[in-house]
Design a protein around this motif. Structure first.
Motif, PDB file in Angstrom:
ATOM      1  N   GLN A   1      -5.252  13.416   1.357  1.00  0.00           N
ATOM      2  CA  GLN A   1      -3.795  13.329   1.311  1.00  0.00           C
ATOM      3  C   GLN A   1      -3.315  12.222   2.244  1.00  0.00           C
ATOM      4  OE1 GLN A   1      -1.807  16.923   2.484  1.00  0.00           O
ATOM      5  NE2 GLN A   1       0.095  16.343   1.497  1.00  0.00           N
ATOM      6  N   ASP A   2      -3.951  12.097   3.412  1.00  0.00           N
ATOM      7  CA  ASP A   2      -3.617  11.017   4.342  1.00  0.00           C
ATOM      8  C   ASP A   2      -3.913   9.658   3.724  1.00  0.00           C
ATOM      9  OD1 ASP A   2      -2.822  12.877   6.247  1.00  0.00           O
ATOM     10  OD2 ASP A   2      -4.706  12.790   7.369  1.00  0.00           O
ATOM     11  N   VAL A   3      -5.060   9.541   3.044  1.00  0.00           N
ATOM     12  CA  VAL A   3      -5.428   8.283   2.389  1.00  0.00           C
ATOM     13  C   VAL A   3      -4.413   7.957   1.298  1.00  0.00           C
ATOM     14  CG1 VAL A   3      -7.157   7.175   0.919  1.00  0.00           C
ATOM     15  CG2 VAL A   3      -7.874   8.451   2.951  1.00  0.00           C
ATOM     16  N   ASP A   4      -4.052   8.962   0.505  1.00  0.00           N
ATOM     17  CA  ASP A   4      -3.065   8.746  -0.558  1.00  0.00           C
ATOM     18  C   ASP A   4      -1.731   8.291   0.024  1.00  0.00           C
ATOM     19  OD1 ASP A   4      -4.960   9.507  -2.403  1.00  0.00           O
ATOM     20  OD2 ASP A   4      -4.164  11.535  -2.670  1.00  0.00           O
ATOM     21  N   ALA A   5      -1.323   8.900   1.133  1.00  0.00           N
ATOM     22  CA  ALA A   5      -0.064   8.518   1.776  1.00  0.00           C
ATOM     23  C   ALA A   5      -0.134   7.073   2.263  1.00  0.00           C
ATOM     24  CB  ALA A   5       0.248   9.464   2.935  1.00  0.00           C
ATOM     25  N   LEU A   6      -1.277   6.676   2.821  1.00  0.00           N
ATOM     26  CA  LEU A   6      -1.446   5.299   3.282  1.00  0.00           C
ATOM     27  C   LEU A   6      -1.373   4.321   2.109  1.00  0.00           C
ATOM     28  CD1 LEU A   6      -2.110   3.269   5.558  1.00  0.00           C
ATOM     29  CD2 LEU A   6      -4.531   3.701   5.052  1.00  0.00           C
ATOM     30  N   MET A   7      -2.030   4.656   1.013  1.00  0.00           N
ATOM     31  CA  MET A   7      -2.023   3.777  -0.159  1.00  0.00           C
ATOM     32  C   MET A   7      -0.609   3.662  -0.735  1.00  0.00           C
ATOM     33  SD  MET A   7      -5.071   2.897  -0.005  1.00  0.00           S
ATOM     34  CE  MET A   7      -5.482   1.997  -1.473  1.00  0.00           C
ATOM     35  N   THR A   8       0.123   4.759  -0.765  1.00  0.00           N
ATOM     36  CA  THR A   8       1.503   4.741  -1.259  1.00  0.00           C
ATOM     37  C   THR A   8       2.368   3.871  -0.364  1.00  0.00           C
ATOM     38  OG1 THR A   8       1.245   6.932  -2.224  1.00  0.00           O
ATOM     39  CG2 THR A   8       3.507   6.196  -1.787  1.00  0.00           C
ATOM     40  N   GLN A   9       2.187   3.999   0.955  1.00  0.00           N
ATOM     41  CA  GLN A   9       2.939   3.180   1.895  1.00  0.00           C
ATOM     42  C   GLN A   9       2.621   1.699   1.694  1.00  0.00           C
ATOM     43  OE1 GLN A   9       5.411   3.781   3.763  1.00  0.00           O
ATOM     44  NE2 GLN A   9       5.486   2.139   5.253  1.00  0.00           N
ATOM     45  N   GLY A  10       1.337   1.390   1.464  1.00  0.00           N
ATOM     46  CA  GLY A  10       0.947   0.003   1.220  1.00  0.00           C
ATOM     47  C   GLY A  10       1.603  -0.556  -0.029  1.00  0.00           C
ATOM     48  N   SER A  11       1.634   0.237  -1.081  1.00  0.00           N
ATOM     49  CA  SER A  11       2.283  -0.199  -2.324  1.00  0.00           C
ATOM     50  C   SER A  11       3.766  -0.434  -2.107  1.00  0.00           C
ATOM     51  CB  SER A  11       2.090   0.846  -3.425  1.00  0.00           C
ATOM     52  OG  SER A  11       0.738   0.942  -3.769  1.00  0.00           O
ATOM     53  N   PHE A  12       4.400   0.448  -1.378  1.00  0.00           N
ATOM     54  CA  PHE A  12       5.823   0.312  -1.078  1.00  0.00           C
ATOM     55  C   PHE A  12       6.073  -0.986  -0.308  1.00  0.00           C
ATOM     56  CE2 PHE A  12       8.969   0.757   2.328  1.00  0.00           C
ATOM     57  CZ  PHE A  12      10.132   0.809   1.562  1.00  0.00           C
ATOM     58  N   LEU A  13       5.259  -1.240   0.721  1.00  0.00           N
ATOM     59  CA  LEU A  13       5.473  -2.427   1.545  1.00  0.00           C
ATOM     60  C   LEU A  13       5.233  -3.717   0.743  1.00  0.00           C
ATOM     61  CD1 LEU A  13       3.893  -1.285   4.918  1.00  0.00           C
ATOM     62  CD2 LEU A  13       6.333  -1.490   4.344  1.00  0.00           C
ATOM     63  N   ARG A  14       4.212  -3.717  -0.115  1.00  0.00           N
ATOM     64  CA  ARG A  14       3.965  -4.897  -0.955  1.00  0.00           C
ATOM     65  C   ARG A  14       5.172  -5.171  -1.848  1.00  0.00           C
ATOM     66  NH1 ARG A  14      -1.033  -2.872  -0.991  1.00  0.00           N
ATOM     67  NH2 ARG A  14      -0.776  -1.715  -2.918  1.00  0.00           N
ATOM     68  N   THR A  15       5.692  -4.120  -2.446  1.00  0.00           N
ATOM     69  CA  THR A  15       6.848  -4.270  -3.328  1.00  0.00           C
ATOM     70  C   THR A  15       8.069  -4.709  -2.534  1.00  0.00           C
ATOM     71  OG1 THR A  15       5.989  -2.576  -4.805  1.00  0.00           O
ATOM     72  CG2 THR A  15       8.335  -3.077  -4.992  1.00  0.00           C
ATOM     73  N   LYS A  16       8.264  -4.121  -1.393  1.00  0.00           N
ATOM     74  CA  LYS A  16       9.452  -4.391  -0.570  1.00  0.00           C
ATOM     75  C   LYS A  16       9.461  -5.816  -0.030  1.00  0.00           C
ATOM     76  CE  LYS A  16      12.834  -2.863   2.250  1.00  0.00           C
ATOM     77  NZ  LYS A  16      14.151  -2.713   1.721  1.00  0.00           N
ATOM     78  N   PHE A  17       8.314  -6.289   0.424  1.00  0.00           N
ATOM     79  CA  PHE A  17       8.303  -7.550   1.158  1.00  0.00           C
ATOM     80  C   PHE A  17       7.656  -8.723   0.433  1.00  0.00           C
ATOM     81  CE2 PHE A  17       8.558  -4.285   4.501  1.00  0.00           C
ATOM     82  CZ  PHE A  17       9.805  -4.642   5.009  1.00  0.00           C
ATOM     83  N   SER A  18       7.128  -8.534  -0.746  1.00  0.00           N
ATOM     84  CA  SER A  18       6.473  -9.643  -1.429  1.00  0.00           C
ATOM     85  C   SER A  18       7.377 -10.278  -2.480  1.00  0.00           C
ATOM     86  CB  SER A  18       5.158  -9.180  -2.066  1.00  0.00           C
ATOM     87  OG  SER A  18       5.418  -8.281  -3.126  1.00  0.00           O
ATOM     88  N   GLY A  19       8.560  -9.831  -2.593  1.00  0.00           N
ATOM     89  CA  GLY A  19       9.458 -10.365  -3.615  1.00  0.00           C
ATOM     90  C   GLY A  19       9.312  -9.585  -4.895  1.00  0.00           C
ATOM     91  N   SER A  20      10.330  -9.624  -5.665  1.00  0.00           N
ATOM     92  CA  SER A  20      10.353  -8.851  -6.893  1.00  0.00           C
ATOM     93  C   SER A  20       9.639  -9.591  -8.009  1.00  0.00           C
ATOM     94  CB  SER A  20      11.807  -8.589  -7.298  1.00  0.00           C
ATOM     95  OG  SER A  20      11.857  -8.017  -8.580  1.00  0.00           O
ATOM     96  N   ASP A  21       9.035  -8.840  -8.886  1.00  0.00           N
ATOM     97  CA  ASP A  21       8.440  -9.418 -10.090  1.00  0.00           C
ATOM     98  C   ASP A  21       9.524  -9.964 -11.008  1.00  0.00           C
ATOM     99  OD1 ASP A  21       5.938  -8.713  -9.198  1.00  0.00           O
ATOM    100  OD2 ASP A  21       5.857  -6.855 -10.376  1.00  0.00           O
ATOM    101  N   LEU A  22      10.779  -9.585 -10.778  1.00  0.00           N
ATOM    102  CA  LEU A  22      11.868 -10.031 -11.618  1.00  0.00           C
ATOM    103  C   LEU A  22      12.398 -11.378 -11.171  1.00  0.00           C
ATOM    104  CD1 LEU A  22      13.804  -6.647 -11.963  1.00  0.00           C
ATOM    105  CD2 LEU A  22      12.171  -7.668 -13.561  1.00  0.00           C
ATOM    106  N   ASP A  23      11.984 -11.850  -9.957  1.00  0.00           N
ATOM    107  CA  ASP A  23      12.423 -13.159  -9.489  1.00  0.00           C
ATOM    108  C   ASP A  23      11.894 -14.251 -10.421  1.00  0.00           C
ATOM    109  OD1 ASP A  23      13.714 -12.040  -7.345  1.00  0.00           O
ATOM    110  OD2 ASP A  23      12.106 -12.484  -5.907  1.00  0.00           O
ATOM    111  N   LEU A  24      12.751 -15.148 -10.823  1.00  0.00           N
ATOM    112  CA  LEU A  24      12.331 -16.229 -11.714  1.00  0.00           C
ATOM    113  C   LEU A  24      12.182 -17.506 -10.983  1.00  0.00           C
ATOM    114  CD1 LEU A  24      14.466 -15.344 -14.816  1.00  0.00           C
ATOM    115  CD2 LEU A  24      12.046 -14.901 -14.455  1.00  0.00           C
TER     116      LEU A  24
END
Length: 125
Positions: free
Chosen positions: A102-125
């Motif tokens: 569960q801790d590993v899953d939480a870490l992976m979810t947090q990583g996905s959130f941070l990538r999405t939050k700070f790497s720019g949107s896929d919708l950016d053209l």
């Protein structure tokens, strides 16, 4: 209870019981990071408050002259005690592994959130 009864328990049982309490303590320690889920909480409370002490008390109630005498099943009370402790340890390890997963899953979810939050949107053209 384990330490107080160590002189009347087989050495293997004392070691097994201490391993169980060590694993249970490890589970509880994970709550410093995040509260334990309901399953883990119920499992730890059951093991500490009932299953482990009941197993030990039940064995200690057996007359010392009978602990190594096979019952009709072919199993001695000492063998039964060790089997029960093995089952308790297996259960505790499974809860610890689930908690760690569960801790590993939480870490992976947090990583996905941070990538999405700070790497720019896929919708950016």
């Amino acid at each position: 209870m384990i330490n107080a009864s160590a002189g009347r328990l087989p050495l293997r049982a004392v070691v097994a019981a201490r391993r169980i309490t060590d694993v249970l303590a490890e589970i509880v320690d994970t709550s410093e990071i995040r509260p334990l889920d309901v399953y883990a909480t119920i499992s730890v409370r059951g093991a500490v408050g009932d299953y482990l002490p009941t197993t030990l008390r039940t064995y200690l109630a057996v007359d010392e002259d009978l602990v190594d005498v096979p019952r009709p099943s072919g199993t001695t009370p000492t063998q039964s005690l060790l089997e029960q402790l093995d089952a308790l340890e297996g259960s505790a390890v499974a809860v610890l592994q689930a908690t760690q997963a569960q801790d590993v899953d939480a870490l992976m979810t947090q990583g996905s959130f941070l990538r999405t939050k700070f790497s720019g949107s896929d919708l950016d053209l």
